[in-house]
Design an enzyme around this catalytic site. Sequence first.
Site, PDB file in Angstrom:
ATOM      1  N   ASN A 100      -8.132 -22.947   6.789  1.00  0.00           N
ATOM      2  CA  ASN A 100      -8.852 -22.586   7.799  1.00  0.00           C
ATOM      3  C   ASN A 100      -9.312 -23.726   8.738  1.00  0.00           C
ATOM      4  O   ASN A 100     -10.057 -24.349   8.753  1.00  0.00           O
ATOM      5  CB  ASN A 100     -10.089 -21.746   7.281  1.00  0.00           C
ATOM      6  CG  ASN A 100     -10.913 -21.353   8.351  1.00  0.00           C
ATOM      7  OD1 ASN A 100     -10.787 -21.049   9.496  1.00  0.00           O
ATOM      8  ND2 ASN A 100     -12.288 -20.944   7.815  1.00  0.00           N
ATOM      9  N   TRP A 101      -8.454 -23.427  10.033  1.00  0.00           N
ATOM     10  CA  TRP A 101      -8.976 -24.543  10.966  1.00  0.00           C
ATOM     11  C   TRP A 101     -10.274 -24.187  11.848  1.00  0.00           C
ATOM     12  O   TRP A 101     -10.486 -25.229  12.778  1.00  0.00           O
ATOM     13  CB  TRP A 101      -7.556 -24.577  12.160  1.00  0.00           C
ATOM     14  CG  TRP A 101      -6.300 -24.971  11.469  1.00  0.00           C
ATOM     15  CD1 TRP A 101      -6.342 -25.405  10.209  1.00  0.00           C
ATOM     16  CD2 TRP A 101      -5.189 -25.310  12.333  1.00  0.00           C
ATOM     17  NE1 TRP A 101      -5.111 -25.727  10.161  1.00  0.00           N
ATOM     18  CE2 TRP A 101      -4.193 -25.632  11.121  1.00  0.00           C
ATOM     19  CE3 TRP A 101      -4.733 -24.864  13.452  1.00  0.00           C
ATOM     20  CZ2 TRP A 101      -2.919 -26.001  11.582  1.00  0.00           C
ATOM     21  CZ3 TRP A 101      -3.390 -25.239  13.875  1.00  0.00           C
ATOM     22  CH2 TRP A 101      -2.570 -25.919  12.956  1.00  0.00           C
ATOM     23  N   LYS A 102     -10.881 -23.171  11.759  1.00  0.00           N
ATOM     24  CA  LYS A 102     -12.102 -22.837  12.496  1.00  0.00           C
ATOM     25  C   LYS A 102     -11.922 -22.956  14.108  1.00  0.00           C
ATOM     26  O   LYS A 102     -10.923 -23.178  14.586  1.00  0.00           O
ATOM     27  CB  LYS A 102     -13.242 -23.513  11.953  1.00  0.00           C
ATOM     28  CG  LYS A 102     -13.387 -23.403  10.316  1.00  0.00           C
ATOM     29  CD  LYS A 102     -14.700 -24.037   9.523  1.00  0.00           C
ATOM     30  CE  LYS A 102     -14.440 -23.439   8.203  1.00  0.00           C
ATOM     31  NZ  LYS A 102     -15.627 -23.736   7.502  1.00  0.00           N
ATOM     32  N   HIS A 111     -15.874 -14.241   6.699  1.00  0.00           N
ATOM     33  CA  HIS A 111     -16.195 -15.514   6.504  1.00  0.00           C
ATOM     34  C   HIS A 111     -17.557 -15.636   6.605  1.00  0.00           C
ATOM     35  O   HIS A 111     -18.270 -15.133   7.258  1.00  0.00           O
ATOM     36  CB  HIS A 111     -15.400 -16.308   7.250  1.00  0.00           C
ATOM     37  CG  HIS A 111     -15.367 -17.821   7.127  1.00  0.00           C
ATOM     38  ND1 HIS A 111     -16.678 -18.767   7.322  1.00  0.00           N
ATOM     39  CD2 HIS A 111     -14.593 -18.928   6.238  1.00  0.00           C
ATOM     40  CE1 HIS A 111     -16.415 -19.921   6.875  1.00  0.00           C
ATOM     41  NE2 HIS A 111     -15.480 -19.993   6.192  1.00  0.00           N
ATOM     42  N   GLU A 134     -16.558 -18.286  -1.743  1.00  0.00           N
ATOM     43  CA  GLU A 134     -16.876 -19.416  -0.966  1.00  0.00           C
ATOM     44  C   GLU A 134     -18.484 -19.581  -0.971  1.00  0.00           C
ATOM     45  O   GLU A 134     -18.812 -18.863  -0.356  1.00  0.00           O
ATOM     46  CB  GLU A 134     -16.407 -19.557   0.411  1.00  0.00           C
ATOM     47  CG  GLU A 134     -14.811 -19.329   0.686  1.00  0.00           C
ATOM     48  CD  GLU A 134     -14.414 -20.027   1.963  1.00  0.00           C
ATOM     49  OE1 GLU A 134     -13.717 -21.026   1.968  1.00  0.00           O
ATOM     50  OE2 GLU A 134     -14.842 -19.477   2.931  1.00  0.00           O
ATOM     51  N   SER A 182     -15.230 -27.087   0.417  1.00  0.00           N
ATOM     52  CA  SER A 182     -15.286 -28.699   0.258  1.00  0.00           C
ATOM     53  C   SER A 182     -14.126 -29.047  -0.630  1.00  0.00           C
ATOM     54  O   SER A 182     -14.163 -29.932  -1.405  1.00  0.00           O
ATOM     55  CB  SER A 182     -16.387 -29.164  -0.017  1.00  0.00           C
ATOM     56  OG  SER A 182     -17.478 -28.909   0.799  1.00  0.00           O
ATOM     57  N   GLY A 214     -11.085 -25.763   4.509  1.00  0.00           N
ATOM     58  CA  GLY A 214     -11.496 -25.851   6.008  1.00  0.00           C
ATOM     59  C   GLY A 214     -11.390 -27.491   6.331  1.00  0.00           C
ATOM     60  O   GLY A 214      -9.970 -27.729   6.897  1.00  0.00           O
TER      61      GLY A 214
HETATM   62  P1  PGA Z   1     -14.602 -26.473   3.840  1.00  0.00           P
HETATM   63  O1  PGA Z   1     -14.620 -24.906   4.538  1.00  0.00           O
HETATM   64  O2  PGA Z   1     -13.309 -26.840   3.216  1.00  0.00           O
HETATM   65  O3  PGA Z   1     -14.748 -27.314   5.265  1.00  0.00           O
HETATM   66  O4  PGA Z   1     -15.903 -26.520   3.226  1.00  0.00           O
HETATM   67  C1  PGA Z   1     -13.932 -24.003   3.930  1.00  0.00           C
HETATM   68  C2  PGA Z   1     -14.297 -22.573   4.923  1.00  0.00           C
HETATM   69  O5  PGA Z   1     -15.398 -22.524   5.245  1.00  0.00           O
HETATM   70  O6  PGA Z   1     -13.134 -21.727   4.410  1.00  0.00           O
END
Ligand code: PGA
Length: 256
Positions: free
Chosen positions: A8-10, A93, A165, A214, A235
């Site tokens: 997930n590149w956000k 999300h 999550e 994470s 992420g």
């Molecule tokens: P993160 O994000 O791996 O940076 O904690 C995961 C997500 O929000 O999908």
Amino acid sequence: MKTYVVGNWKLNFTVGEASIYLHKLLKRLPVYRDVEVVVAPPFIALQSLSLQIDRHKLKLASQDGYYKDFGAYTGETSFSQLRGLVNYAIVGHSERRYVFHEDDKTIAKKVAAAVRNKITPILCVGETESERAFGEMKDLIRDQVIGGLREVADDNLDKVVIAYEPVWAISSVKGAKSASPEEVAEVIRLIRETLVDAYGRNAAEKVPVLFGGSVNSANVGGYLTIPGVNGVLVGGASLILQEFTDIIEIAKRVRV
Ligand code: PGA
């Protein structure tokens, strides 16, 4: 069942940066039969990346989508517009829930609209730190699972992916606040039980359940060996080429 590794590149990468990253990723990635690699770039890069991608190696996801097909909805992109461009869509999300105030009703409509448009929704569920502290975690997870799937017909349950999550474990890629495998295992069991109660064991077993929060190359092996976990939603670590390819490589080794 395949093992899923979803990046997930956000809100990261320009269109140019996204293209360069994907180019490098495709060069490094062999075709894995048992690992479904998916990346979710920002909307603005989807069209160009879809022309660049080798769908034998990886698939595209959108990070969201709107449930109305067309109309006066300024700024939105519908699942009907995404149809054919992406195979998956992240829906619900925690950043959509808590930053943009999406509720289970809206999320349920999005899940159904994705399915209607032949896009597999990755329905995200997870409790905040205070919900956990106040003993509300179990009810909340059940509500988010049942609420999010409310508009999906029973015989379409196999077209849905769920991702657990915990909100308190997101975005600490160095692992400072990551969830322990025991904490994750408890909630994965709860999600499976919820699906079994609502849809029966056969249908429930077909739903892939991912873990996210994470995840990095150091902890992914521990998460993937939890019974009932079928993959990871990554992420921060998915933005680092070496980390992401290591995670995919570990996913291949751990599950086969
Ligand atoms: P993160 O994000 O791996 O940076 O904690 C995961 C997500 O929000 O999908």
